[in-house]
Write an enzyme that holds these catalytic residues in place. Structure first.
Site, short mmCIF file in Angstrom:
data_model
loop_
_atom_site.label_atom_id
_atom_site.label_comp_id
_atom_site.label_asym_id
_atom_site.label_seq_id
_atom_site.Cartn_x
_atom_site.Cartn_y
_atom_site.Cartn_z
N CYS A 150 0.80 -1.23 0.00
CA CYS A 150 0.00 0.00 0.00
C CYS A 150 0.84 1.28 0.00
O CYS A 150 0.31 2.36 -0.28
CB CYS A 150 -0.96 -0.03 1.17
SG CYS A 150 -0.25 -0.73 2.66
N GLU A 203 8.13 -3.81 6.62
CA GLU A 203 7.61 -2.87 5.62
C GLU A 203 8.70 -2.25 4.75
O GLU A 203 8.55 -2.14 3.53
CB GLU A 203 6.83 -1.76 6.35
CG GLU A 203 5.90 -0.96 5.48
CD GLU A 203 4.63 -1.71 5.06
OE1 GLU A 203 4.49 -2.92 5.37
OE2 GLU A 203 3.79 -1.08 4.40
N LYS A 206 9.99 -4.01 1.58
CA LYS A 206 9.03 -4.01 0.48
C LYS A 206 9.06 -2.67 -0.25
O LYS A 206 9.07 -2.60 -1.48
CB LYS A 206 7.61 -4.28 1.00
CG LYS A 206 7.40 -5.70 1.50
CD LYS A 206 5.96 -5.95 1.92
CE LYS A 206 5.73 -5.74 3.38
NZ LYS A 206 4.39 -5.97 3.86
N HIS A 243 -2.35 6.40 3.39
CA HIS A 243 -0.93 6.48 3.75
C HIS A 243 -0.32 7.71 3.07
O HIS A 243 -0.45 7.88 1.85
CB HIS A 243 -0.17 5.25 3.27
CG HIS A 243 -0.52 3.97 3.98
ND1 HIS A 243 -1.28 3.91 5.12
CD2 HIS A 243 -0.17 2.68 3.70
CE1 HIS A 243 -1.39 2.65 5.52
NE2 HIS A 243 -0.74 1.89 4.66
#
Ligand code: NAP
Length: 352
Positions: A150, A203, A206, A243
């Site tokens: 995301c 996170e 990625k 985000h």
């Protein structure tokens, strides 16, 4: 055209619920089957789910019996969407693809697989061709397509106009990620209320790799990753959805003025605009000129939650450009992005 029958794996989770909401009344895709863990299987969906969407639970899904996530339970579906937890998505998604059922996934497990497209339709629609090289199902009916995480979705979408105009050399990005990004029930309230947590497990790797695949080049049977480097810091903040990222970018050929950088965004053309896909935003990458925009609470829902916002575009003092970007994490960054992928794959004839 007739509607395709679809399944949703991980239907009870935060992303799974978004699928249920976004697919209600979708003219191309009709939900036929829902899957989740043993905790939920055998119950009616309305009893298994802790519904966190603002709209009513769609009645067509409410009374479906939740199934175990096994291909034999999903006979008759044309393909499945997956919002599975990554601890189980690897084996389950492979089982479906091997059984001849296409999987359009949000999970991280196959994003870096060299035969699997990491698809953002407005950025790399040509990467869908990689499906033809997949060997999960020798008969070619079952395959896997993923969307980026995301953060990597707005990052890739905001980098694309800059990449096309100037080339990307390297960037430093800090993501301020909302609590819905951790699923349900997600982050403990004791950790996040009136607080910021400067670490999100798993996170940063990625964010540091996925955009280089999305902005990579399809050669005969693989993707050549783009060569830019990304340094990422991922932070959990007490917003609910959306985000927000702060990016500082070094370009290969820096623009001579900030106006030229703005024009890279305003002149950029969406390569799939002519397909008029149902979930496709009219303006996929919107440049805000107001200093206080974009904000998650005000702008995450724009264009059905499918728009990526860019703002605070300015000359850098260390890197060439600074900007912020934002997208709705469970829509554009997850379920909505996967539905747009399915629409693109339908338009390209991969789903039949
Ligand atoms: P979540 O709320 O924790 O939901 C996880 C789902 O997986 C639930 O439906 C759960 O079913 C199911 N599940 C767990 N263990 C299972 C098992 N052993 N067998 C079958 N199903 C099982 O997570 P989420 O936030 O929706 O995320 C889902 C996926 O999307 C993850 O891979 C995540 O990384 C990815 N993603 C999330 C976001 C986001 O913003 N949240 C964005 C992009 C990608 P039960 O309810 O029965 O336990």
């Amino acid at each position: 055209m007739d509607s395709y029958q679809v399944g949703v794996l991980g239907a009870t989770g935060a992303v799974g619920q978004k699928f249920i909401r976004l697919l209600e009344n979708h003219p191309w895709f009709t939900i036929k089957a829902l899957g989740a863990s043993k905790r939920s299987a055998g119950k009616k969906y309305k009893q298994a789910v802790h519904w966190i969407e603002k709209t009513e639970l769609p009645s067509a899904s409410a009374n479906l019996k939740v199934k175990a996530c096994a291909p034999e339970e999903f006979k008759g579906v044309d393909f499945v969407f997956s919002g599975l937890d990554s601890s189980v998505a690897g084996d389950i998604e492979k089982n479906f693809a091997e059984a001849g059922i296409p999987v359009i996934s949000n999970a991280k497990n196959y994003r870096m697989h060299d035969q699997v497209p990491l698809l953002v339709p407005e950025v790399n629609p040509d990467h869908a061709e990689l499906i033809k090289k997949q060997s999960f199902d020798p008969e070619g009916n079952g395959w896997i397509v993923t969307n980026p995480n995301c953060v990597s979705v707005p990052l890739s979408m905001s980098l694309k106009p800059l990449h096309d105009a100037f080339g990307i050399d390297s960037l430093i990005v800090t993501s301020m990620q909302s609590v819905s990004g951790a699923g349900y029930p997600g982050v403990s309230s004791m950790d996040i209320v009136a607080n910021v947590v400067p670490y999100i497990g798993g996170e940063e790797p990625k964010v540091q790799t996925e955009a280089t695949k999305v902005l990579g080049t399809l050669s005969d049977d693989t993707i050549a990753f783009n060569d830019f480097k990304i340094q990422a810091t991922a932070v959990r903040v007490p917003t609910i959805e959306g985000h927000l990222l702060s990016a500082s970018v070094k370009l290969k050929n820096a623009p001579s003025s900030i106006e030229e950088a703005e024009e890279a965004f305003t002149n950029w053309k969406n390569p799939i605009a002519n397909l008029e896909l149902l979930s496709s935003p009219k303006n996929p990458v919107r440049l805000y000129k107001e200093d206080r925009y974009p904000q998650p609470r005000l702008h995450a829902d724009r264009e059905g939650g499918m728009q990526t916002a860019v703002g605070r575009l300015r000359e850098g003092t260390v890197m060439d450009l600074g900007y912020v970007t934002m997208a709705h994490n469970t829509i554009r960054g997850a379920a909505g992005g996967a539905i747009l992928n399915a629409e693109l794959l339908t338009a390209k004839g991969f789903i039949s």
